[in-house]
Scaffold this motif. Structure first.
Motif, PDB file in Angstrom:
ATOM      1  N   GLU A  94       0.823  -1.210   0.000  1.00 40.63           N
ATOM      2  CA  GLU A  94       0.000   0.000   0.000  1.00 40.63           C
ATOM      3  C   GLU A  94       0.854   1.256   0.000  1.00 40.63           C
ATOM      4  N   GLU A  95       1.962   1.209   0.709  1.00 36.59           N
ATOM      5  CA  GLU A  95       2.845   2.379   0.775  1.00 36.59           C
ATOM      6  C   GLU A  95       3.386   2.715  -0.618  1.00 36.59           C
ATOM      7  N   LYS A  96       3.780   1.716  -1.372  1.00 41.68           N
ATOM      8  CA  LYS A  96       4.283   1.953  -2.727  1.00 41.68           C
ATOM      9  C   LYS A  96       3.156   2.435  -3.637  1.00 41.68           C
ATOM     10  N   GLN A  97       1.962   1.900  -3.447  1.00 30.74           N
ATOM     11  CA  GLN A  97       0.836   2.363  -4.262  1.00 30.74           C
ATOM     12  C   GLN A  97       0.541   3.832  -3.991  1.00 30.74           C
ATOM     13  N   PHE A  98       0.573   4.244  -2.708  1.00 32.45           N
ATOM     14  CA  PHE A  98       0.337   5.649  -2.377  1.00 32.45           C
ATOM     15  C   PHE A  98       1.438   6.539  -2.938  1.00 32.45           C
ATOM     16  N   ASP A  99       2.685   6.081  -2.856  1.00 32.79           N
ATOM     17  CA  ASP A  99       3.797   6.858  -3.421  1.00 32.79           C
ATOM     18  C   ASP A  99       3.622   7.028  -4.929  1.00 32.79           C
TER      19      ASP A  99
END
Length: 110
Positions: A94-99
């Motif tokens: 999720e963190e990479k998707q938000f980035d």
């Protein structure tokens, strides 16, 4: 007449057996010579093949050294060493998707 034939046969038997024995000894000596020659040729061929094998394996080693100390990074694919199951079911965190979403929004604003 019978006595002469018997005497002739009796004298020929040892002569024939001696001829066979000497011929047999000659065969043994020829076989041993041939075996020694074969052994020598096989040993020579074995040594020659070993020399060729060791000569073929010798490689020159070249070392390149750079004084600047900088490193070069080459891009590699993550999928190169991954299992097939990992490739199919891979999902970004999720963190990479938000980035990624944030960078896309920033790119649209510029």
């Amino acid at each position: 007449m019978k006595k002469q034939v018997v005497i002739a046969v009796m004298t020929l038997i040892p002569a024939i057996s001696f001829a066979k024995i000497s011929d047999f000894n000659a065969l043994i000596s020829e076989n041993s010579k041939a075996q020694n020659e074969l052994h020598n040729t096989v040993q020579h061929n074995l040594e020659a093949s070993r020399e060729q094998a060791t000569a073929a394996e010798v490689r020159e080693r070249i070392v390149v050294v750079e004084n600047s100390g900088s490193s070069y990074n080459a891009p590699t694919k993550k999928d190169l060493l991954a299992f097939k199951k990992e490739k199919i079911s891979h999902r970004a965190s999720e963190e990479k998707q938000f980035d990624r979403l944030a960078s896309e929004i920033r790119g649209m604003e510029e």
